[in-house]
Design a protein around this motif. Structure first.
Motif, PDB file in Angstrom:
ATOM      1  N   ALA A 132       0.854  -1.187   0.000  1.00  0.00           N
ATOM      2  CA  ALA A 132       0.000   0.000   0.000  1.00  0.00           C
ATOM      3  C   ALA A 132       0.884   1.229   0.000  1.00  0.00           C
ATOM      4  N   GLN A 133       0.391   2.282  -0.638  1.00  0.00           N
ATOM      5  CA  GLN A 133       1.059   3.583  -0.599  1.00  0.00           C
ATOM      6  C   GLN A 133       0.045   4.588  -0.081  1.00  0.00           C
ATOM      7  N   VAL A 134       0.458   5.352   0.925  1.00  0.00           N
ATOM      8  CA  VAL A 134      -0.449   6.277   1.599  1.00  0.00           C
ATOM      9  C   VAL A 134       0.231   7.641   1.707  1.00  0.00           C
ATOM     10  N   HIS A 135      -0.536   8.686   1.466  1.00  0.00           N
ATOM     11  CA  HIS A 135      -0.012  10.039   1.629  1.00  0.00           C
ATOM     12  C   HIS A 135       0.418  10.223   3.094  1.00  0.00           C
ATOM     13  N   ASP A 149      -1.637  -4.839  10.781  1.00  0.00           N
ATOM     14  CA  ASP A 149      -0.313  -5.460  10.752  1.00  0.00           C
ATOM     15  C   ASP A 149       0.566  -5.048   9.576  1.00  0.00           C
ATOM     16  N   PHE A 150       0.179  -4.029   8.805  1.00  0.00           N
ATOM     17  CA  PHE A 150       1.073  -3.518   7.776  1.00  0.00           C
ATOM     18  C   PHE A 150       2.272  -2.857   8.450  1.00  0.00           C
ATOM     19  N   LYS A 151       3.423  -2.990   7.820  1.00  0.00           N
ATOM     20  CA  LYS A 151       4.659  -2.389   8.320  1.00  0.00           C
ATOM     21  C   LYS A 151       5.090  -1.264   7.379  1.00  0.00           C
ATOM     22  N   VAL A 152       5.516  -0.156   7.957  1.00  0.00           N
ATOM     23  CA  VAL A 152       6.033   0.961   7.177  1.00  0.00           C
ATOM     24  C   VAL A 152       7.415   0.578   6.660  1.00  0.00           C
ATOM     25  N   GLU A 153       7.635   0.794   5.366  1.00  0.00           N
ATOM     26  CA  GLU A 153       8.911   0.463   4.751  1.00  0.00           C
ATOM     27  C   GLU A 153       9.723   1.692   4.387  1.00  0.00           C
ATOM     28  N   GLY A 154       9.067   2.835   4.304  1.00  0.00           N
ATOM     29  CA  GLY A 154       9.807   4.044   3.965  1.00  0.00           C
ATOM     30  C   GLY A 154       8.957   5.030   3.188  1.00  0.00           C
ATOM     31  N   ARG A 155       9.595   6.094   2.818  1.00  0.00           N
ATOM     32  CA  ARG A 155       8.926   7.187   2.117  1.00  0.00           C
ATOM     33  C   ARG A 155       9.412   7.215   0.671  1.00  0.00           C
ATOM     34  N   ALA A 156       8.468   7.216  -0.259  1.00  0.00           N
ATOM     35  CA  ALA A 156       8.780   7.355  -1.676  1.00  0.00           C
ATOM     36  C   ALA A 156       8.576   8.829  -2.037  1.00  0.00           C
ATOM     37  N   ARG A 157       9.666   9.523  -2.266  1.00  0.00           N
ATOM     38  CA  ARG A 157       9.606  10.960  -2.520  1.00  0.00           C
ATOM     39  C   ARG A 157       9.030  11.237  -3.901  1.00  0.00           C
ATOM     40  N   GLN A 158       8.050  12.135  -3.953  1.00  0.00           N
ATOM     41  CA  GLN A 158       7.396  12.570  -5.179  1.00  0.00           C
ATOM     42  C   GLN A 158       6.990  11.393  -6.064  1.00  0.00           C
ATOM     43  N   ALA A 159       6.456  10.353  -5.455  1.00  0.00           N
ATOM     44  CA  ALA A 159       6.059   9.142  -6.183  1.00  0.00           C
ATOM     45  C   ALA A 159       4.729   9.301  -6.904  1.00  0.00           C
ATOM     46  N   GLY A 160       3.912  10.244  -6.486  1.00  0.00           N
ATOM     47  CA  GLY A 160       2.613  10.456  -7.114  1.00  0.00           C
ATOM     48  C   GLY A 160       2.483  11.873  -7.635  1.00  0.00           C
ATOM     49  N   PHE A 161       1.516  12.042  -8.534  1.00  0.00           N
ATOM     50  CA  PHE A 161       1.232  13.385  -9.036  1.00  0.00           C
ATOM     51  C   PHE A 161      -0.277  13.521  -9.191  1.00  0.00           C
ATOM     52  N   TRP A 162      -0.876  14.355  -8.375  1.00  0.00           N
ATOM     53  CA  TRP A 162      -2.284  14.699  -8.496  1.00  0.00           C
ATOM     54  C   TRP A 162      -2.486  16.053  -7.838  1.00  0.00           C
ATOM     55  N   LEU A 163      -3.606  16.664  -8.143  1.00  0.00           N
ATOM     56  CA  LEU A 163      -3.918  18.019  -7.661  1.00  0.00           C
ATOM     57  C   LEU A 163      -2.806  19.002  -8.055  1.00  0.00           C
ATOM     58  N   ASP A 164      -2.255  18.793  -9.242  1.00  0.00           N
ATOM     59  CA  ASP A 164      -1.244  19.676  -9.834  1.00  0.00           C
ATOM     60  C   ASP A 164       0.063  19.764  -9.049  1.00  0.00           C
ATOM     61  N   ARG A 165       0.386  18.715  -8.315  1.00  0.00           N
ATOM     62  CA  ARG A 165       1.676  18.730  -7.632  1.00  0.00           C
ATOM     63  C   ARG A 165       2.158  17.314  -7.338  1.00  0.00           C
ATOM     64  N   TYR A 166       3.456  17.189  -7.176  1.00  0.00           N
ATOM     65  CA  TYR A 166       4.047  15.904  -6.808  1.00  0.00           C
ATOM     66  C   TYR A 166       3.755  15.627  -5.343  1.00  0.00           C
ATOM     67  N   GLN A 167       3.516  14.359  -5.040  1.00  0.00           N
ATOM     68  CA  GLN A 167       3.146  13.950  -3.683  1.00  0.00           C
ATOM     69  C   GLN A 167       4.085  12.842  -3.208  1.00  0.00           C
ATOM     70  N   ASP A 168       4.593  12.978  -1.997  1.00  0.00           N
ATOM     71  CA  ASP A 168       5.325  11.880  -1.367  1.00  0.00           C
ATOM     72  C   ASP A 168       4.317  10.829  -0.922  1.00  0.00           C
ATOM     73  N   LEU A 169       4.769   9.592  -0.831  1.00  0.00           N
ATOM     74  CA  LEU A 169       3.915   8.500  -0.361  1.00  0.00           C
ATOM     75  C   LEU A 169       4.693   7.635   0.623  1.00  0.00           C
ATOM     76  N   ILE A 170       3.985   7.131   1.618  1.00  0.00           N
ATOM     77  CA  ILE A 170       4.558   6.180   2.568  1.00  0.00           C
ATOM     78  C   ILE A 170       4.274   4.772   2.042  1.00  0.00           C
ATOM     79  N   ASN A 171       5.325   3.971   1.920  1.00  0.00           N
ATOM     80  CA  ASN A 171       5.178   2.587   1.474  1.00  0.00           C
ATOM     81  C   ASN A 171       4.978   1.689   2.692  1.00  0.00           C
TER      82      ASN A 171
END
Length: 184
Positions: A132-135, A149-171
């Motif tokens: 899963a990827q979550v803002h 029981d999901f585990k955080v694996e890290g932050r994907a920098r600017q992995a998404g683009f919506w609302l006219d801007r790049y968005q980081d996502l938590i993996n």
């Protein structure tokens, strides 16, 4: 394949039909709620119909998936959806996505639906890993996945683009061996 209908105490997870397009427009047209979803909000019924077709088409892709509509057992329109998609059969992994109508949030319904969908994925898709990827600002979703029981694996920098801007996502990920939703 026949569409897998799932039942929980309060929910039916069922196929999303063209008749559900107006409800999808209501849910996915909520700009405030969709700031977390990963796409711009819908603005027309035609866009909602295209979404229904897209979800139905997932089942026939080379990397298939399934998207359930969430309906209360007591009746009424859809209240959200849950999807397992980008299924890599060789790696036994897939991605998870979901959303819930604003008026239904805070009642534990998404957790209930996710438990059923995740268990089905482990059993019927033979999954070992669900991603899963979550803002990063979507704290409710992050807490929900961690409770499952999901585990955080890290932050994907600017992995998404919506609302006219790049968005980081938590993996995040859930492994079969770490999940209480399936026997190992």
């Amino acid at each position: 394949m026949n569409f897998p209908i799932l039942h929980t105490q309060r929910l039916t997870l069922r196929e999303i039909l063209m008749d559900d397009a107006p409800t999808l427009l209501d849910i996915h047209g909520d700009a405030d709620a969709m700031r977390w979803y990963g796409t711009d909000p819908l603005s027309t019924l035609e866009q909602a119909r295209q979404m229904v077709e897209k979800f139905a088409g997932w089942r026939s892709l080379p990397a298939p998936g399934v998207r359930w509509g969430l309906a209360l057992n007591s009746g009424g329109p859809l209240i959200g959806s849950i999807g397992l998609f980008k299924w890599n059969t060789g790696w036994r992994s897939c991605a998870l996505g979901y959303e819930l109508a604003r008026g239904q949030q805070g009642r534990g319904l998404m957790a209930e639906g996710l438990r059923a969908a995740l268990a089905w994925g482990f059993e019927h898709m033979a999954l070992n890993r669900i991603e899963a990827q979550v803002h990063p600002d979507n704290l409710a979703s992050l807490k929900l996945l961690e409770r499952l029981d999901f585990k955080v694996e890290g932050r994907a920098r600017q992995a998404g683009f919506w609302l006219d801007r790049y968005q980081d996502l938590i993996n995040l990920s859930l492994l079969r061996e770490e999940s209480a939703l399936t026997a190992v």
